[in-house]
Design an enzyme around this catalytic site. Structure first.
Site, short mmCIF file in Angstrom:
data_model
loop_
_atom_site.label_atom_id
_atom_site.label_comp_id
_atom_site.label_asym_id
_atom_site.label_seq_id
_atom_site.Cartn_x
_atom_site.Cartn_y
_atom_site.Cartn_z
N THR A 1 9.24 -40.63 -7.71
CA THR A 1 9.51 -39.84 -6.51
C THR A 1 8.55 -40.12 -5.36
OG1 THR A 1 8.38 -38.02 -7.62
CG2 THR A 1 10.78 -37.97 -7.60
N MET B 1 -5.62 -6.84 8.35
CA MET B 1 -5.14 -5.84 9.29
C MET B 1 -6.17 -4.72 9.34
SD MET B 1 -2.26 -7.44 9.54
CE MET B 1 -0.96 -6.42 10.16
N GLY C 1 -8.41 -7.69 4.35
CA GLY C 1 -9.18 -7.82 5.58
C GLY C 1 -8.40 -8.29 6.80
N HIS D 1 -15.92 -9.40 1.33
CA HIS D 1 -14.87 -10.30 1.83
C HIS D 1 -14.99 -11.68 1.21
CE1 HIS D 1 -13.23 -13.20 4.78
NE2 HIS D 1 -12.24 -12.33 4.83
N ARG E 1 -3.27 3.22 8.59
CA ARG E 1 -3.57 2.05 7.76
C ARG E 1 -2.39 1.08 7.75
NH1 ARG E 1 -4.69 4.62 1.99
NH2 ARG E 1 -5.88 2.69 1.74
N CYS F 1 8.01 -39.48 -12.64
CA CYS F 1 6.61 -39.89 -12.76
C CYS F 1 5.87 -39.93 -11.44
CB CYS F 1 6.52 -41.24 -13.45
SG CYS F 1 7.28 -42.56 -12.51
N ARG G 1 5.11 -49.77 -17.23
CA ARG G 1 5.80 -50.36 -16.09
C ARG G 1 5.29 -51.78 -15.86
NH1 ARG G 1 4.92 -47.72 -10.33
NH2 ARG G 1 2.93 -48.80 -10.48
N TYR H 1 11.72 -34.76 -19.16
CA TYR H 1 10.27 -34.59 -19.09
C TYR H 1 9.76 -34.85 -17.67
CZ TYR H 1 9.79 -39.67 -19.05
OH TYR H 1 9.87 -40.97 -18.70
N LYS I 1 0.83 -1.20 0.00
CA LYS I 1 0.00 0.00 0.00
C LYS I 1 0.87 1.26 0.00
CE LYS I 1 -3.67 -0.59 2.51
NZ LYS I 1 -4.25 -0.83 3.84
N ASP J 1 7.77 -43.33 -4.21
CA ASP J 1 8.51 -44.34 -3.44
C ASP J 1 9.86 -43.79 -2.96
OD1 ASP J 1 7.32 -46.85 -2.81
OD2 ASP J 1 7.10 -47.21 -4.96
N SER K 1 13.21 -43.38 -15.05
CA SER K 1 12.08 -42.56 -14.64
C SER K 1 12.12 -42.52 -13.12
CB SER K 1 10.78 -43.17 -15.14
OG SER K 1 9.70 -42.38 -14.72
N ARG L 1 -3.47 -1.63 -6.38
CA ARG L 1 -2.62 -2.82 -6.32
C ARG L 1 -3.02 -3.71 -7.48
NH1 ARG L 1 -5.63 -4.80 -0.88
NH2 ARG L 1 -7.68 -4.88 -1.77
P1 ADP Z 1 -7.55 -2.40 3.68
O1 ADP Z 1 -6.13 -2.77 3.70
O2 ADP Z 1 -8.40 -3.28 4.51
O3 ADP Z 1 -8.07 -2.18 2.31
P2 ADP Z 1 -7.27 0.46 3.92
O4 ADP Z 1 -6.11 0.97 4.65
O5 ADP Z 1 -7.19 0.49 2.45
O6 ADP Z 1 -7.64 -0.98 4.45
O7 ADP Z 1 -8.49 1.31 4.41
C1 ADP Z 1 -9.79 0.95 4.15
C2 ADP Z 1 -10.55 2.07 3.55
O8 ADP Z 1 -10.50 3.21 4.39
C3 ADP Z 1 -10.01 2.59 2.23
O9 ADP Z 1 -10.44 1.87 1.16
C4 ADP Z 1 -10.59 3.97 2.19
O10 ADP Z 1 -11.89 3.92 1.67
C5 ADP Z 1 -10.61 4.36 3.63
N1 ADP Z 1 -9.49 5.26 3.89
C6 ADP Z 1 -8.24 4.96 4.25
N2 ADP Z 1 -7.49 6.06 4.37
C7 ADP Z 1 -8.31 7.10 4.09
C8 ADP Z 1 -8.11 8.50 4.03
N3 ADP Z 1 -6.94 9.04 4.29
N4 ADP Z 1 -9.16 9.26 3.70
C9 ADP Z 1 -10.36 8.70 3.44
N5 ADP Z 1 -10.59 7.40 3.46
C10 ADP Z 1 -9.58 6.60 3.80
MG MG Z 2 -7.71 -0.91 1.05
MG MG Z 3 -9.93 -3.84 5.82
#
Ligand code: ADP
Ligand code: MG
Ligand code: MG
Length: 889
Positions: free
Chosen positions: A779, A108, A106, A466, A97, A843, A629, A863, A27, A781, A776, A350
């Site tokens: 792996t 952290m 989801g 999620h 963040r 094999c 075989r 192979y 990030k 056995d 051959s 990303r």
């Molecule tokens: P995750 O890794 O779970 O995606 P993020 O750090 O991306 O968590 O944060 C989740 C959401 O929080 C982001 O998608 C964004 O919508 C909101 N967010 C994070 N930082 C800011 C910010 N500086 N201003 C406004 N919204 C934010």
């Molecule tokens: Mg995010």
């Molecule tokens: Mg999150």
């Protein structure tokens, strides 16, 4: 120079860049990169992953210079924003963040609106002129912070919010007034005090360090640990922390927040795709509390207005940004954005997770668009991922009773018994049951259950929920946001709109490509192997050096494997042919015969049947090499077990039941895996192998003579540990083969080789190569005998070894390169010393496992051979091996 722990980004300049993922996390590195290429990113700074590592090394203490560097960088953000952190007049609010090197959806937790207290909220009101928005941010902050940092149960405060809505007679939190929200803040704080026995911190600095500590702390929480384990992410990597100036999507109806993909992550279609919510903040879109709207008309079903329609200018800005991002990163991006008062801000990008089908389409399209090269396209698709599309989908002609429809969140089809909790899913899977996990929505706590289930069905949440994201990553079929069903955890049932009631244990079928939920089990069909898949595989074959054969014992398997691109059979086991139908009687007669004559009589009954099998396989393989075989398993596996079977056989053989029982008893072995099997059978009962060689050669000669095929049978002698065994058996085989050839009066070539599957064979491979035209490596056995552990008994302790990281993974799945692999490597080298043109293959099951395939390439095998469904995976892995070698990786 002093250690640098903090990297700034803002106003078009960044100290970090996209390539610094190891240090800044995914990030942070991408926030820096987006800033540097001129995209609108709120300013902020990243605390490096090194701090996390140090933190854990030094008993959860930060490096001495950290505080100073954080303060310096906060000052830079303040200057850019014209606001001050903690200032009651013009307060700066920030988000804190997490962000690891590899994206961990989801896992952290993020805290938004940090810096608010009863004083600074007044400043926010003054600046925005909007008390409702200000208190909405405040109550969100108290809710998030108390949960993420202080460990408050999230449901408790959520309940207070629900109660307030009920009291006011409203449905949505956007309908609550400033006063309501202000009151909520007070209620929240009191509740926190009551439940946790400590005050909610009002000091912004205390809040900041609390949140930073929580992010680092969450690196080691159980959810994160589970995710890392499933995805092979080492715990030493650590997470970074991003502190970033807030922008607000919850300031009114000209504000919004959303997530999007530059191409469809499920199908790969080249169409901008996403969801958003007006007047919302943070992860409201994925939380599933309000139903998100589609970004554009094309991506929705028309039931809700799209951003393209309601915020056309913002949509245009976003379109431009997404095009820029894809061009810059040259890959499909998963983005998060917020719109504040009509202005767009980018909060994350990303490379997007995608299904196998999407991965293939995107790779092929991007090559055609000239964005990436063919080689890059090949590397964009993970070999293991192919597994998803090589498996069956629902038979379109099969009748099906659709009881509900949700979102097609992750494709493929699956049937199983319904369970309603992740723990139940895990337990059932341990018993070998196939289950479908049904949840209202999923959260990171459910990951182990999602992993164990065949498919996932959720009642709430969108395409970016999620459940959807995680299922796609796992390659599991998922139907999400299925509003047609009502889930009741208490009664362990769900009710579909039409009235069908499904209880725990009932079987349902999901189609993750259409979103349909069906009652009962629906039959499936084989996958389509043309189109984009065909194009990609053409490139794959162009770049790989390693050959790919298949393990197949029947004409049907041979055919499937050929369709999957197998270039021959690397292992045709003959014992399966001995078990089939009526043959087993003849086989038992042979084993239990008193003398050679008896054995020969029985073998002559089996001969035509074996010959028939080989005719079928040779025909199916149309001149491709076939390695056969000779009989391998311990004889006792073929023996009659029940009283009735013994009686029947006694009659056929014309002996007494007692005599037969004695004989069966006599053949019992203590350790059959290390007993009278493999070439030891050939040595003691030469007529068995003679019959098999005769069947092979007669089948080959017949086809060559009558149908003009080119066939070079490869006769393989198993379980050799001493070259003399092979020398003797080779002599027998040559005698029989040449006899057949001269009988047919034609010219047919054949090869005689051996399996290297015992450590002694690998160690003496130079001697063995004198008698073998090919090796051959067996792996399976070889792994058993190198470790001295029986695969059939390993279930009792091997999982424990892997869990405790005593072994990095199951050596029967991925080859143990250090031990078993070393024997293979040595076997190759010694074999080639004696016979430079010796053919070398593998094999075992490993032949279809990507890391093992890459290893086989690196040690110079000719192979690999694997089960038919894994042939494309092995081909792709083999291409990766060449390309990675070229890149020096
Ligand atoms: P995750 O890794 O779970 O995606 P993020 O750090 O991306 O968590 O944060 C989740 C959401 O929080 C982001 O998608 C964004 O919508 C909101 N967010 C994070 N930082 C800011 C910010 N500086 N201003 C406004 N919204 C934010
Ligand atoms: Mg995010
Ligand atoms: Mg999150």
């Amino acid at each position: 120079m002093a250690e640098k722990y903090v990297y700034f980004f803002g106003d078009g300049k960044a100290e970090g860049k996209g390539g610094m993922k190891n240090l800044l996390g995914g990030k942070g590195a991408n926030l820096a990169e987006m800033t540097a290429i001129g995209l609108p990113v709120p300013p902020g700074f990243t605390i490096t992953t090194e701090v996390c590592t140090e933190f854990y090394k030094n008993n959860r203490r930060y490096p001495a210079l950290l505080q100073e560097q954080v303060e310096e960088n906060m000052a830079r953000v303040e200057k850019l924003m014209g606001k001050t952190f903690g200032d009651p007049k013009k307060p700066l609010l920030v988000s804190v963040r997490s962000g690891a090197r590899a994206s961990m959806p989801g896992m952290m937790d993020t805290v938004l609106n940090l810096g608010l207290n009863d004083e600074t909220v007044q400043g926010v009101i003054e600046l925005s002129g909007d008390p409702r928005f200000s208190y909405d941010s405040y109550r969100r902050f108290v809710q998030m912070y108390s949960n993420v940092v202080m460990g408050m149960d999230g449901d408790v405060l959520e309940h207070l919010l629900e109660q307030m809505k009920e009291d006011r007679g409203v449905k949505l939190d956007t309908q609550l007034s400033a006063d309501d929200l202000k009151k909520l803040v007070g209620l929240f704080k009191n509740k926190v005090k009551e439940e946790l026995g400590k005050e909610f911190p009002d000091d912004p600095n205390e809040q900041l360090w609390g949140a930073i500590g929580a992010v680092f702390g969450s690196w080691m929480n159980p959810r994160a640990n589970t995710y890392r384990k499933l995805n092979n992410i080492p715990s030493e990597w650590g997470t970074a922390v991003n502190v970033q100036s807030m922008v607000f999507g919850n300031m009114g109806d000209d504000c919004a927040t959303g997530v999007a993909f530059t191409r469809n992550p499920s199908t790969g279609e080249h169409l901008f795709f996403g969801e958003f919510l007006v007047n919302a903040q943070g992860e409201d879109v994925v939380a599933g509390t309000r139903t998100p709207q589609p970004i554009n008309k094309a991506g929705g079903d028309g039931s809700l207005p799209s951003m393209e329609e309601v915020m056309p200018q913002c949509y245009d800005q976003l379109m431009q940004v997404q095009v820029t991002l894809e061009k810059h990163y040259r890959d499909m991006q998963d983005i998060e954005f917020t719109i504040e008062k009509g202005k767009l801000y980018m909060l994350q990008t990303r490379s997007g997770k995608r299904t196998a089908r999407a991965a293939i389409k995107i790779a092929v399209d991007m090559v055609k668009e000239g964005l990436i090269s063919e080689k890059e396209g090949v590397l964009r698709v993970g070999p293991e991922q192919l597994d998803q599309i090589l498996h069956p989908t629902l038979d379109p002609k099969a009748p099906k009773e659709v009881i509900a429809k949700g979102l097609p969140a992750s494709p493929g089809a699956a049937s199983g018994e319904v369970v309603f909790s992740a723990d139940e899913a895990e337990e059932a899977a341990k018993l070998g049951l196939k289950v479908i996990l049904v949840r209202i929505e999923t959260s990171p706590e459910d990951i182990h259950g999602m992993h164990a289930a065949q498919g996932i069905l959720t009642a709430r949440g969108g395409m970016t929920s999620h459940a959807a994201v995680v299922a796609r990553g796992m390659g599991k079929c998922c139907v999400a946001g299925c509003g047609d069903i009502k889930v009741d955890y208490r009664t362990q049932q769900f009710t579909a709109r039409g009235g069908s009631v499904i209880s725990k244990g009932d079987i349902i079928t999901l189609d993750g490509s259409t979103g349909e939920v069906m009652k009962g089990q629906v039959p499936t069909v084989q996958p389509e192997l043309t189109g984009d898949f065909g194009t990609l595989m053409k490139w794959v074959d162009k770049y790989r050096r390693l050959g790919v054969r298949t393990n197949a014992d029947t004409p049907h398997d041979s055919k499937v494997a050929r369709q999957f691109g197998a270039e021959g059979i690397g292992l045709c086991r003959t014992e399966h042919m001995f078990f089939e139908g009526e043959r087993i009687m003849a086989v038992r007669e042979m084993i239990l015969a008193e003398d050679i004559e008896g054995r020969k009589r029985a073998l002559s009954k089996i001969l035509p049947m074996q010959k028939g099998d080989f005719l079928g396989i040779f025909r199916e393989m149309k001149g491709l090499p076939v390695t056969i075989r000779l009989l391998d398993p311990p004889l006792h596996e073929f023996l009659p077990h029940t009283e009735a079977e013994i009686e029947e056989l006694a009659k056929v053989m014309n002996v007494s039941v007692a005599t037969l029982k004695n004989k069966v008893e006599f053949l019992h072995e203590f350790n059959p895996m290390l007993g009278h099997r493999g070439c030891r059978l050939g040595i003691t009962f030469p007529e068995i192998y003679d019959m098999q060689v005769q069947a092979i050669m007669e089948a080959a000669c017949e086809l060559v003579k009558d149908e003009g095929y080119e066939i070079i049978p490869e006769i393989m002698i198993p379980l050799v540990s001493e070259v003399k065994e092979l020398a003797i058996l080779r002599g027998h085989a040559i005698r029989v083969a040449d006899e057949v050839i001269s009988r047919y009066g034609i010219k047919v070539k054949y090869l005689i080789g051996t399996m290297i599957e015992l450590p002694r064979a690998a160690l003496t491979a130079d001697a063995i190569a004198r008698e073998a035209e090919f090796f051959s490596f067996g792996t399976n056995d070889l792994t058993q005998t190198t470790y001295g552990l029986s695969r059939d008994d390993a279930g009792k302790f091997l999982p424990f070894y892997v869990e405790r990281e005593i072994l990095p993974n199951d050596p029967f799945v991925a080859i143990d390169q250090e031990g078993v692999g070393q024997l293979v490597k040595m076997g190759c080298e010694k074999g080639r010393q004696t016979r430079p043109d010796i053919k070398l293959g593998i094999c075992g099951e490993h032949g279809g496992e990507p890391s093992s395939v890459i290893f086989c390439h690196n040690i110079g095998l000719d192979y690999v051979s694997c089960s038919p469904f894994r042939v494309p995976i092995a081909r792709l892995a083999a291409a990766h091996a060449t390309l990675l070698e070229e890149l020096g990786r």
